[in-house]
Design an enzyme around this catalytic site. Structure first.
Site, PDB file in Angstrom:
ATOM      1  N   SER A 149       1.012  -1.640   0.279  1.00  0.00           N
ATOM      2  CA  SER A 149       0.058  -0.196  -0.191  1.00  0.00           C
ATOM      3  C   SER A 149       0.831   1.627   0.537  1.00  0.00           C
ATOM      4  O   SER A 149       2.098   1.363  -0.242  1.00  0.00           O
ATOM      5  CB  SER A 149      -1.037   0.023   1.258  1.00  0.00           C
ATOM      6  OG  SER A 149      -1.541   1.215   1.696  1.00  0.00           O
ATOM      7  N   TYR A 196      -3.704  -0.383   9.959  1.00  0.00           N
ATOM      8  CA  TYR A 196      -3.422  -0.761   8.460  1.00  0.00           C
ATOM      9  C   TYR A 196      -1.803  -0.460   8.086  1.00  0.00           C
ATOM     10  O   TYR A 196      -1.021  -1.018   7.093  1.00  0.00           O
ATOM     11  CB  TYR A 196      -4.216   0.078   7.677  1.00  0.00           C
ATOM     12  CG  TYR A 196      -4.339   0.236   5.839  1.00  0.00           C
ATOM     13  CD1 TYR A 196      -5.303  -1.865   5.574  1.00  0.00           C
ATOM     14  CD2 TYR A 196      -4.200   0.738   4.750  1.00  0.00           C
ATOM     15  CE1 TYR A 196      -5.392  -1.466   4.160  1.00  0.00           C
ATOM     16  CE2 TYR A 196      -4.345   0.542   4.011  1.00  0.00           C
ATOM     17  CZ  TYR A 196      -4.802  -1.040   3.542  1.00  0.00           C
ATOM     18  OH  TYR A 196      -4.732  -0.805   2.418  1.00  0.00           O
TER      19      TYR A 196
HETATM   20  P1  NAP Z   1     -11.803  -5.087  -1.786  1.00  0.00           P
HETATM   21  O1  NAP Z   1     -12.648  -5.121  -2.446  1.00  0.00           O
HETATM   22  O2  NAP Z   1     -12.641  -5.066   0.552  1.00  0.00           O
HETATM   23  O3  NAP Z   1     -11.202  -6.629  -1.370  1.00  0.00           O
HETATM   24  C1  NAP Z   1     -10.781  -7.241  -0.114  1.00  0.00           C
HETATM   25  C2  NAP Z   1     -10.683  -8.890  -0.667  1.00  0.00           C
HETATM   26  O4  NAP Z   1     -10.404  -9.148   0.869  1.00  0.00           O
HETATM   27  C3  NAP Z   1     -12.373  -8.968  -0.517  1.00  0.00           C
HETATM   28  O5  NAP Z   1     -12.416 -10.008  -1.087  1.00  0.00           O
HETATM   29  C4  NAP Z   1     -12.762 -10.031   0.864  1.00  0.00           C
HETATM   30  O6  NAP Z   1     -13.704 -10.920   1.519  1.00  0.00           O
HETATM   31  C5  NAP Z   1     -11.345 -10.638   1.633  1.00  0.00           C
HETATM   32  N1  NAP Z   1     -10.927 -10.620   3.050  1.00  0.00           N
HETATM   33  C6  NAP Z   1     -11.060  -9.737   3.925  1.00  0.00           C
HETATM   34  N2  NAP Z   1     -11.263 -10.479   4.544  1.00  0.00           N
HETATM   35  C7  NAP Z   1     -10.421 -11.981   4.132  1.00  0.00           C
HETATM   36  C8  NAP Z   1     -10.098 -12.830   5.212  1.00  0.00           C
HETATM   37  N3  NAP Z   1      -9.565 -12.932   6.841  1.00  0.00           N
HETATM   38  N4  NAP Z   1      -9.743 -14.219   4.528  1.00  0.00           N
HETATM   39  C9  NAP Z   1     -10.169 -13.982   3.331  1.00  0.00           C
HETATM   40  N5  NAP Z   1     -10.893 -13.448   2.751  1.00  0.00           N
HETATM   41  C10 NAP Z   1     -10.727 -11.913   3.589  1.00  0.00           C
HETATM   42  O7  NAP Z   1     -10.511  -4.370  -1.420  1.00  0.00           O
HETATM   43  P2  NAP Z   1      -9.432  -3.875  -2.345  1.00  0.00           P
HETATM   44  O8  NAP Z   1      -9.515  -2.771  -2.808  1.00  0.00           O
HETATM   45  O9  NAP Z   1      -9.591  -4.873  -3.974  1.00  0.00           O
HETATM   46  O10 NAP Z   1      -8.084  -4.611  -1.711  1.00  0.00           O
HETATM   47  C11 NAP Z   1      -7.175  -5.907  -2.296  1.00  0.00           C
HETATM   48  C12 NAP Z   1      -6.059  -5.406  -1.113  1.00  0.00           C
HETATM   49  O11 NAP Z   1      -5.879  -4.399  -2.467  1.00  0.00           O
HETATM   50  C13 NAP Z   1      -6.495  -5.318   0.259  1.00  0.00           C
HETATM   51  O12 NAP Z   1      -5.063  -5.907   0.887  1.00  0.00           O
HETATM   52  C14 NAP Z   1      -6.124  -3.811  -0.047  1.00  0.00           C
HETATM   53  O13 NAP Z   1      -5.629  -3.499   1.652  1.00  0.00           O
HETATM   54  C15 NAP Z   1      -4.712  -3.278  -0.719  1.00  0.00           C
HETATM   55  N6  NAP Z   1      -5.046  -2.294  -1.197  1.00  0.00           N
HETATM   56  C16 NAP Z   1      -6.200  -1.624  -1.882  1.00  0.00           C
HETATM   57  C17 NAP Z   1      -5.789  -0.927  -2.299  1.00  0.00           C
HETATM   58  C18 NAP Z   1      -6.798   0.483  -2.732  1.00  0.00           C
HETATM   59  O14 NAP Z   1      -6.874   2.052  -2.996  1.00  0.00           O
HETATM   60  N7  NAP Z   1      -8.542   0.095  -2.974  1.00  0.00           N
HETATM   61  C19 NAP Z   1      -4.955   0.592  -2.130  1.00  0.00           C
HETATM   62  C20 NAP Z   1      -3.949  -0.121  -2.191  1.00  0.00           C
HETATM   63  C21 NAP Z   1      -3.740  -1.739  -1.187  1.00  0.00           C
HETATM   64  P3  NAP Z   1     -15.508 -10.156   1.450  1.00  0.00           P
HETATM   65  O15 NAP Z   1     -15.447  -9.741  -0.502  1.00  0.00           O
HETATM   66  O16 NAP Z   1     -15.508 -11.926   2.131  1.00  0.00           O
HETATM   67  O17 NAP Z   1     -15.340  -9.256   3.020  1.00  0.00           O
HETATM   68  C1  GCO Z   2      -6.792   4.851   3.350  1.00  0.00           C
HETATM   69  C2  GCO Z   2      -7.128   3.892   2.189  1.00  0.00           C
HETATM   70  C3  GCO Z   2      -5.640   3.678   1.600  1.00  0.00           C
HETATM   71  C4  GCO Z   2      -5.820   3.455   0.623  1.00  0.00           C
HETATM   72  C5  GCO Z   2      -4.986   2.020  -0.265  1.00  0.00           C
HETATM   73  C6  GCO Z   2      -3.383   3.393  -0.385  1.00  0.00           C
HETATM   74  O1  GCO Z   2      -7.821   5.324   3.936  1.00  0.00           O
HETATM   75  O2  GCO Z   2      -6.178   5.929   3.501  1.00  0.00           O
HETATM   76  O3  GCO Z   2      -7.941   3.669   1.876  1.00  0.00           O
HETATM   77  O4  GCO Z   2      -4.746   3.280   2.855  1.00  0.00           O
HETATM   78  O5  GCO Z   2      -6.904   2.065   0.580  1.00  0.00           O
HETATM   79  O6  GCO Z   2      -3.913   1.058   0.439  1.00  0.00           O
HETATM   80  O7  GCO Z   2      -2.532   2.513  -0.963  1.00  0.00           O
END
Ligand code: NAP
Ligand code: GCO
Length: 260
Positions: free
Chosen positions: A145, A158
């Site tokens: 992240s 986080y």
């Molecule tokens: P999301 O839509 O909230 O998806 C997260 C997924 O993780 C969901 O499918 C959720 O399942 C699953 N999950 C949560 N807890 C779990 C557990 N204990 N065991 C198995 N599965 C579990 O989030 P996303 O934005 O696609 O993010 C995916 C990853 O990228 C995360 O690690 C997030 O921190 C990271 N990330 C996101 C962003 C961003 O801007 N969106 C940026 C940087 C990093 P359910 O649907 O069943 O809850």
């Molecule tokens: C926040 C965001 C982030 C992003 C992501 C950034 O509240 O600042 O949700 O943490 O999801 O991980 O890279």
């Protein structure tokens, strides 16, 4: 040259790939030739995702287990080995965020975020490593992240988890290099998914703030992460390990705009 990026005959497990970033990454690995396995906590979400993969021409395999439950993970990996095969590529994507000011955050909430976002990738990596070692190598990609490098109000747990995940990436990379397992991270910028939905609502000050803070001038989309994931899952990255590839539209290179 392009052969280096092929994932034919590889088996990839993407955690939490029923939607969002996980599903986009799984679709990219499938397009490069890999067989896709994913997990989630709820059968209905798995079934819906299986339909979506099928509609995209992908035969995926969905399993129920929680990435924080070591016994369930061990059983899940054994079942996958029997029914699909030994994992070559693991993408630790499953994660949660809780946006709560530090003074108001309970230790239980803090622990839960650390458990899913940091302990989960450790448990998953430890579970797939023996199979990879036997096979002669493997690839692990941890979804880090901006918060692996930066902090902001309300995301202490986080940021602690994702900062820890960056260091877990480096440590497993050096520990398992002798087994030809490359462990890298992808550090997405701000990506439009369900997780960031509350921040992108019309008129939300964070929306304007983050677009201005991103030199590319937009939110990322899950598809922005597909090429980097294929690279890190493939032989093209065989000498790349312990690296976090930030895919952030330039956020980490930017000091911010001067006020007019
Ligand atoms: P999301 O839509 O909230 O998806 C997260 C997924 O993780 C969901 O499918 C959720 O399942 C699953 N999950 C949560 N807890 C779990 C557990 N204990 N065991 C198995 N599965 C579990 O989030 P996303 O934005 O696609 O993010 C995916 C990853 O990228 C995360 O690690 C997030 O921190 C990271 N990330 C996101 C962003 C961003 O801007 N969106 C940026 C940087 C990093 P359910 O649907 O069943 O809850
Ligand atoms: C926040 C965001 C982030 C992003 C992501 C950034 O509240 O600042 O949700 O943490 O999801 O991980 O890279």
């Amino acid at each position: 040259m392009l052969q280096q990026f092929s994932l034919k005959e590889k088996i990839a497990l993407v955690t939490g790939a029923t939607h969002g970033i996980g599903m986009a990454l799984a679709k990219a690995l499938a397009a490069a030739g890999a067989t896709i396995v994913f997990n989630d906590l709820v059968q209905e979400r798995i079934d819906n995702a299986l339909k979506e993969y099928k509609a995209a021409g992908i035969t995926a395999h969905g399993y129920i287990f929680d990435v924080t439950d070591e016994a369930a993970v061990t059983a899940g990996i054994a079942k996958i080995a029997k029914e699909v095969g030994v994992i070559d590529i693991l993408v630790n994507n499953a994660g949660i965020i809780k946006r709560i000011p530090a003074v108001e955050m309970s230790a239980a909430d803090f622990r839960q975020v650390i458990d899913i976002d940091l302990n989960g990738p450790f448990i998953m990596s430890k579970a797939v490593a023996p199979g990879m070692i036997k096979k002669g190598g493997g690839k692990i990609i941890n979804i880090c992240s901006m918060m692996s490098e930066l902090g902001r109000e309300t995301v202490s747990a986080y940021a602690a988890a994702k900062g820890g995940l960056k260091m877990l990436t480096k440590n497993l990379a050096v520990e398992w290099a002798e087994h030809n397992i490359q462990v890298n991270g992808i550090g997405p910028g701000y990506i439009a998914t369900a997780q960031t939905g509350p921040l992108r609502e019309d008129g939300h000050p964070f929306n304007t703030f983050i677009v201005g803070r991103t030199p590319a001038g937009r939110w990322g989309v899950p598809e922005d992460l597909q090429g980097p994931a294929v690279f890190l899952a493939s032989e093209a990255s065989n000498f790349v390990t312990g690296h976090v590839l930030y895919v952030d539209g330039g956020i980490l290179a930017y000091i911010g705009k001067q006020p007019k």
